[in-house]
Design an enzyme around this catalytic site. Structure first.
Site, PDB file in Angstrom:
ATOM      1  N   LYS A 208       3.592   2.200   5.396  1.00  0.00           N
ATOM      2  CA  LYS A 208       3.564   3.074   6.857  1.00  0.00           C
ATOM      3  C   LYS A 208       5.102   3.059   7.154  1.00  0.00           C
ATOM      4  O   LYS A 208       5.974   2.333   6.343  1.00  0.00           O
ATOM      5  CB  LYS A 208       2.868   2.208   7.793  1.00  0.00           C
ATOM      6  CG  LYS A 208       1.389   2.333   7.772  1.00  0.00           C
ATOM      7  CD  LYS A 208       0.849   3.856   7.911  1.00  0.00           C
ATOM      8  CE  LYS A 208      -0.462   3.840   8.108  1.00  0.00           C
ATOM      9  NZ  LYS A 208      -1.221   4.543   6.491  1.00  0.00           N
TER      10      LYS A 208
HETATM   11  C1  LIG Z   1      -4.709   7.463  10.405  1.00  0.00           C
HETATM   12  C2  LIG Z   1      -5.122   6.168   9.816  1.00  0.00           C
HETATM   13  N1  LIG Z   1      -5.497   5.367  10.784  1.00  0.00           N
HETATM   14  C3  LIG Z   1      -6.351   4.326  10.412  1.00  0.00           C
HETATM   15  C4  LIG Z   1      -5.685   3.527   9.353  1.00  0.00           C
HETATM   16  C5  LIG Z   1      -5.847   2.125   9.079  1.00  0.00           C
HETATM   17  O1  LIG Z   1      -4.972   1.273   9.070  1.00  0.00           O
HETATM   18  P1  LIG Z   1      -5.079   0.067   7.911  1.00  0.00           P
HETATM   19  O2  LIG Z   1      -4.941   0.483   6.498  1.00  0.00           O
HETATM   20  O3  LIG Z   1      -3.796  -0.733   8.400  1.00  0.00           O
HETATM   21  O4  LIG Z   1      -6.321  -0.575   8.245  1.00  0.00           O
HETATM   22  C6  LIG Z   1      -4.500   4.296   8.566  1.00  0.00           C
HETATM   23  C7  LIG Z   1      -3.978   3.666   7.388  1.00  0.00           C
HETATM   24  O5  LIG Z   1      -3.938   3.765   6.225  1.00  0.00           O
HETATM   25  C8  LIG Z   1      -4.271   5.464   8.851  1.00  0.00           C
HETATM   26  O6  LIG Z   1      -3.491   6.387   8.074  1.00  0.00           O
END
Ligand SMILES: Cc1ncc(COP(=O)(O)O)c(C=O)c1O
Length: 392
Positions: A208
């Site tokens: 990210k």
């Molecule tokens: C749009 C979106 N929502 C939710 C997530 C979930 O985040 P995480 O991977 O930190 O659980 C991500 C990340 O991959 C994402 O890109």
């Protein structure tokens, strides 16, 4: 899933002259500060909910101009805990986009609620606010009574059209949980992503724009009760040690992650500025071609978590780019309404034509602040030449 994504990232980076992301180069540029921050936590041996976490929570909240922040174990958990704190669960309905990473709707489903998808806008790829009301109006009385929330996703780093979404939320008495996993630092009409709804949910997954050395996430909100509830939920629903008011989770942001992210947060604005400059350079270079370049809505400050073009012959273009040493990747090839796990929801191909078209045409190119002028020129030449040859 995350494990799988890491392997793919690693493989992708290994063979590419220009990888999709170069986290090693980012680390090298801030190595001393990062190493010191890690050493600070290690020497304190204070790994769980230390001051590193509470400082970072305040710093992120301050950065996005939200009153409060609570660190949790991932972006996915941020959405789950925010929905739980808003008492969304079994039998409820939540509106969201079919064109996002699976975690968005997965969080809804994990809680026993049902995602109802609404098609996206063709150019921002974000949920189409006009279509939300059409979907609500078509719901039966019983469905409408179960409809509790909207999760707009600020995809690729730019905000969904929040004014009409917030107006609909008000009209139909719905909660709004913003999925800001890809959009820290993005602004809509001058206001920060994450501060429109009841809660804003961020991810610090390593890739990210603000990425840790592992998983991490945060919920920001202006609602102190919601924040207190999330703080409880992340520690097994506990109000004081061994007294559990709720069935909660073990979902804390690590002190080590917080310490690392505190260093990176200070660099974030400069990194986002550089991403925007590179995106503008790509835009200028591709303007005279038939490549569909990403469009920032006029009301948005885009953060280019992804620089995503659209081309008809996408898979061929991706293969050719990868063969030429330029990493290119598809986010996301299968819209959520067509995922096998959602077959019982009864959606069919053709239900969301804009999302389906996007899933066939989008292609993300390398965009990150460590790209050199030479790298950028290499990507531009490669994309232009391959596009011409492939007659995409
Ligand atoms: C749009 C979106 N929502 C939710 C997530 C979930 O985040 P995480 O991977 O930190 O659980 C991500 C990340 O991959 C994402 O890109």
């Amino acid at each position: 899933m995350i494990f799988l994504r890491n392997i793919i990232n690693f493989r992708g980076a290994k063979h590419m002259r220009i990888p999709l992301l170069n986290l090693k180069a980012q680390y090298e540029s801030i190595k001393q500060e990062i190493d010191e921050s890690i050493a600070r936590v290690v020497s304190s041996q204070n790994f769980i909910l230390s001051e590193e976490v509470s400082h970072f929570e305040k710093e992120v909240a301050h950065y996005v101009c939200a009153p409060y922040g609570v660190g949790v174990a991932s972006g996915t958990d941020a959405i789950i805990l925010a929905l739980r704190a808003l008492e969304i669960g079994e039998g409820d309905i939540v509106i969201t986009t079919p064109f996002t990473f699976f975690a968005t709707s997965e969080s809804v489903s994990i809680l026993g609620a049902t995602p109802v998808f609404v098609d996206i806008e063709p150019y921002t790829y974000n949920i189409d606010a006009e279509k939300i009301e059409k979907v609500i109006k078509k719901m039966s009385k019983s469905q409408r009574s179960k409809l509790k929330a909207i999760i707009p996703v600020h995809l690729y780093g730019q905000c969904a059209d929040m004014d009409p979404i917030m107006a609909l939320a008000k009209k139909y008495n719905l909660k709004v949980v913003e999925d800001c996993a890809q959009a820290i630092g993005a602004k809509y009409k001058g206001v920060n992503a994450g501060t429109f709804g009841d809660a804003g949910c961020f991810s610090f997954f390593p890739s990210k724009n603000l990425g840790g050395f592992g998983d991490g996430g945060m919920i920001v909100s202006s609602n102190p009760e919601l924040i207190e509830k999330v703080k409880r939920l992340r520690v097994h629903g506990s109000i004081k040690q061994y007294i559990h008011q709720d069935i909660g989770y073990n979902s804390r942001l690590d002190s080590l992650q917080a310490a690392i992210l505190r260093v990176k947060l200070k660099k974030l604005d400069a990194w986002l500025e550089r991403r925007r400059a590179i995106a503008n350079e790509y835009n200028r270079a591709f303007l005279d071609s038939d490549i569909c370049i990403p469009r920032a809505a006029e009301y948005n400050v885009h953060t280019y978590h992804q620089y995503t073009i659209a081309v008809e012959n996408r898979d061929k273009m991706m293969d050719s780019l990868n063969a030429a040493g330029i990493a290119a990747r598809v986010y996301y090839p299968v819209p959520l309404h067509l995922q096998p796990c959602y077959s019982s929801l009864g959606y069919r191909e053709g239900d969301f034509p804009v999302a389906e078209k996007a899933s066939k045409e989008v292609l993300s190119l390398p965009v990150y602040s460590e790209l050199t002028a030479e790298d950028i020129a290499f990507v531009i030449d490669g994309v232009k030449n391959i596009f011409k040859k492939n007659l995409c």
